[in-house]
Motif scaffolding. Sequence first.
Motif, PDB file in Angstrom:
ATOM      1  N   LYS A  22     -33.767  16.379   7.556  1.00  0.00           N
ATOM      2  CA  LYS A  22     -33.169  17.397   6.694  1.00  0.00           C
ATOM      3  C   LYS A  22     -34.156  17.847   5.614  1.00  0.00           C
ATOM      4  N   GLY A  46     -33.201  20.851  10.173  1.00  0.00           N
ATOM      5  CA  GLY A  46     -32.036  20.518   9.358  1.00  0.00           C
ATOM      6  C   GLY A  46     -30.815  20.249  10.222  1.00  0.00           C
ATOM      7  N   GLU A  64     -28.509  16.855  10.622  1.00  0.00           N
ATOM      8  CA  GLU A  64     -27.042  16.859  10.519  1.00  0.00           C
ATOM      9  C   GLU A  64     -26.414  16.235  11.761  1.00  0.00           C
TER      10      GLU A  64
END
Length: 64
Positions: free
Chosen positions: A8, A48, A52
């Motif tokens: 991230k 990112g 997640e």
Amino acid sequence: MGNSTEDKLKGKFNETVGKGKQGVGEATDDDSMKGEGKAQEGEGKLQGAKGEAKDKIKQGVDKA
């Protein structure tokens, strides 16, 4: 498999740098720089999303 937080952070970094390159490309009328910036921003968004997804997988494993 890498750390989700690391993914991230790298993603945010690449998004930010990509947006900066796009801005420089706009200011200097450099289409190549703008394209490079868009590509790097896209790569950052994917990183990112990967982070997640790793979080979601870990949450599912932790619940099991």
